[in-house]
Design a protein around this motif. Structure first.
Motif, mmCIF file in Angstrom:
data_model
loop_
_atom_site.group_PDB
_atom_site.id
_atom_site.type_symbol
_atom_site.label_atom_id
_atom_site.label_comp_id
_atom_site.label_asym_id
_atom_site.label_seq_id
_atom_site.Cartn_x
_atom_site.Cartn_y
_atom_site.Cartn_z
ATOM 1 N N ASP A 147 0.804 -1.233 0.000
ATOM 2 C CA ASP A 147 0.000 0.000 0.000
ATOM 3 C C ASP A 147 0.829 1.271 0.000
ATOM 4 O OD1 ASP A 147 1.001 -0.375 2.561
ATOM 5 O OD2 ASP A 147 -0.739 0.514 3.551
ATOM 6 N N THR A 148 2.142 1.185 -0.262
ATOM 7 C CA THR A 148 2.980 2.372 -0.129
ATOM 8 C C THR A 148 3.490 2.878 -1.475
ATOM 9 O OG1 THR A 148 4.834 0.920 0.436
ATOM 10 C CG2 THR A 148 3.650 1.945 2.264
ATOM 11 N N LEU A 149 4.446 2.204 -2.074
ATOM 12 C CA LEU A 149 5.053 2.685 -3.307
ATOM 13 C C LEU A 149 4.218 2.306 -4.529
ATOM 14 C CD1 LEU A 149 8.781 1.718 -2.633
ATOM 15 C CD2 LEU A 149 7.674 3.923 -2.225
ATOM 16 N N PRO A 150 4.197 3.164 -5.553
ATOM 17 C CA PRO A 150 3.523 2.791 -6.806
ATOM 18 C C PRO A 150 4.147 1.536 -7.401
ATOM 19 C CG PRO A 150 4.145 5.124 -6.798
ATOM 20 C CD PRO A 150 4.810 4.505 -5.604
ATOM 21 N N ASP A 151 3.347 0.758 -8.103
ATOM 22 C CA ASP A 151 3.820 -0.525 -8.630
ATOM 23 C C ASP A 151 5.064 -0.375 -9.493
ATOM 24 O OD1 ASP A 151 1.761 -1.787 -7.330
ATOM 25 O OD2 ASP A 151 0.490 -1.992 -9.099
ATOM 26 N N ALA A 152 5.085 0.621 -10.387
ATOM 27 C CA ALA A 152 6.226 0.782 -11.294
ATOM 28 C C ALA A 152 7.502 1.073 -10.510
ATOM 29 C CB ALA A 152 5.947 1.889 -12.301
ATOM 30 N N LEU A 153 7.398 1.898 -9.480
ATOM 31 C CA LEU A 153 8.564 2.210 -8.662
ATOM 32 C C LEU A 153 8.968 1.008 -7.828
ATOM 33 C CD1 LEU A 153 10.620 4.226 -7.599
ATOM 34 C CD2 LEU A 153 8.909 4.999 -5.948
ATOM 35 N N ALA A 154 8.011 0.317 -7.254
ATOM 36 C CA ALA A 154 8.325 -0.863 -6.442
ATOM 37 C C ALA A 154 9.062 -1.910 -7.258
ATOM 38 C CB ALA A 154 7.051 -1.449 -5.851
#
Length: 259
Positions: A147-154
Motif C-alpha cells: 500500500d505504499t510505493l507505486p507498482d512501477a517504482l516498487a
C-alpha cells in the motif's frame, strides 16, 4: 508506563548519551567533504526535503536511508556520514526528512517517506535499495508493503534492509512516548509491518544488533517470522553502533544491502 524500560536504549549503552553529538559531528564533516545536493524538495511541507549524495560518475543505483528517533527526534543531517559506504560503492544516497511527531501521525510519516522515495528515484536511474534504523527501520519496512510505493517504482526496488526496526507498534501504546505519538489501536494495526503483508517478490533482510534490548530483538524476529525473510543478528552490536557498517563499503551490512 508498562513498556518504557523495554524501549529505552541510551541508559543501557555505555556512554549512550555521547552518541548523538558524535553522529552530528561526523555527519557535518562528511557533508563538508562530500558536498551533495542538499534540501531537495519532495513536497510543500517544511520537513518535506531530502539530501542527495552522489558518487563520482554515473550512480550504480539509489540507496535511501531513513533516520530513526522514535518518529520524534533527529534529522537526516544527524546521519549524513552513513552515506559513505554506499557512495564508495558507486551508489547515490538519498536521506529524507519527515515531519516529526506530535506534528505528524505515523501514518502520515509513512506517506511522506513514500513520496520522498518517489521523488529521489525520479532523478536516479537503476535499482533502488531502502534501509533505515529503528523508527526508520519501521518506515523502510513499510515501503515493502503493497500500500505504499507505486507498482512501477516498487518494481525497481532490489532489496529492503530494515535495521533494528520497530515492526509491531502495539507495545508502544503503553509507553510514555505515546502521549506524542498518539498511536491508537487502529493505527497500530494498520502501520505495523509485522501485521501486514509484504509485496510479493520484494526481498527483505532484517538486521539487528546482538547486544540490543530484548524488545528490539523481539521486534526484528517478529518481522522475520511474519515475512519469512532472513534476520541477521550482528554479534556484539548495540542499538547505537549497529548502523556503523553503513560507513564502510565492504562491511557485512553493506554487502547485505548492495550485494
Amino acid at each position: 508506563m508498562r513498556y518504557d524500560e523495554a524501549f529505552a536504549n541510551a541508559k543501557y549503552i555505555p556512554d549512550g548519551d555521547t552518541y548523538p553529538p558524535r553522529w552530528s559531528a561526523k555527519a557535518a564533516a562528511f557533508r563538508a567533504a562530500a558536498g551533495g545536493r542538499l534540501g531537495l524538495r519532495y513536497g510543500p511541507a517544511e520537513a518535506e526535503w531530502f539530501d542527495l549524495f552522489l558518487p563520482e560518475g554515473d550512480p550504480a543505483g539509489l540507496m535511501v536511508f531513513v533516520h530513526g528517533g522514535y518518529w520524534l527526534d533527529f534529522s537526516p543531517r544527524d546521519f549524513s556520514h552513513l552515506a559513505a559506504g554506499a557512495v564508495a560503492r558507486g551508489w547515490a544516497v538519498a536521506m529524507p526528512a519527515y515531519t516529526l511527531a506530535p506534528a505528524a501521525r505515523i501514518a502520515g510519516i509513512v506517506r511522506q517517506v513514500a513520496a520522498a522515495v518517489t521523488a529521489a528515484a525520479a532523478g536516479i536511474a537503476g535499482p533502488i535499495v531502502i534501509t533505515g534504523h529503528s523508527a526508520g527501520g519501521h518506515l523502510s519496512a513499510r515501503m515493502a508493503c503493497p500500500d505504499t510505493l507505486p507498482d512501477a517504482l516498487a518494481g525497481r526496488v532490489a532489496r529492503i534492509v530494515p535495521i533494528s526496526p520497530l515492526t509491531d507498534l502495539r507495545p508502544l501504546r503503553e509507553t510514555s512516548m505515546n502521549a506524542d505519538l498518539r498511536i491508537d489501536a487502529a493505527e497500530a494495526r494498520a502501520e505495523s509491518p509485522a501485521l501486514l503483508p509484504r509485496r510479493a517478490g520484494l526481498p527483505v533482510h532484517v538486521w539487528v544488533g546482538g547486544g540490543e534490548r530484548p524488545a528490539f530483538l523481539d521486534q526484528a524476529r517478529r518481522l522475520g517470522n511474519a515475512w519469512a525473510c532472513p534476520v541477521t543478528i550482528d554479534a556484539g552490536k548495540h542499538h547505537f553502533d549497529v548502523i556503523e557498517g553503513l560507513e564502510v563499503g565492504e562491511s557485512p551490512l553493506m554487502t547485505a544491502l548492495l550485494g
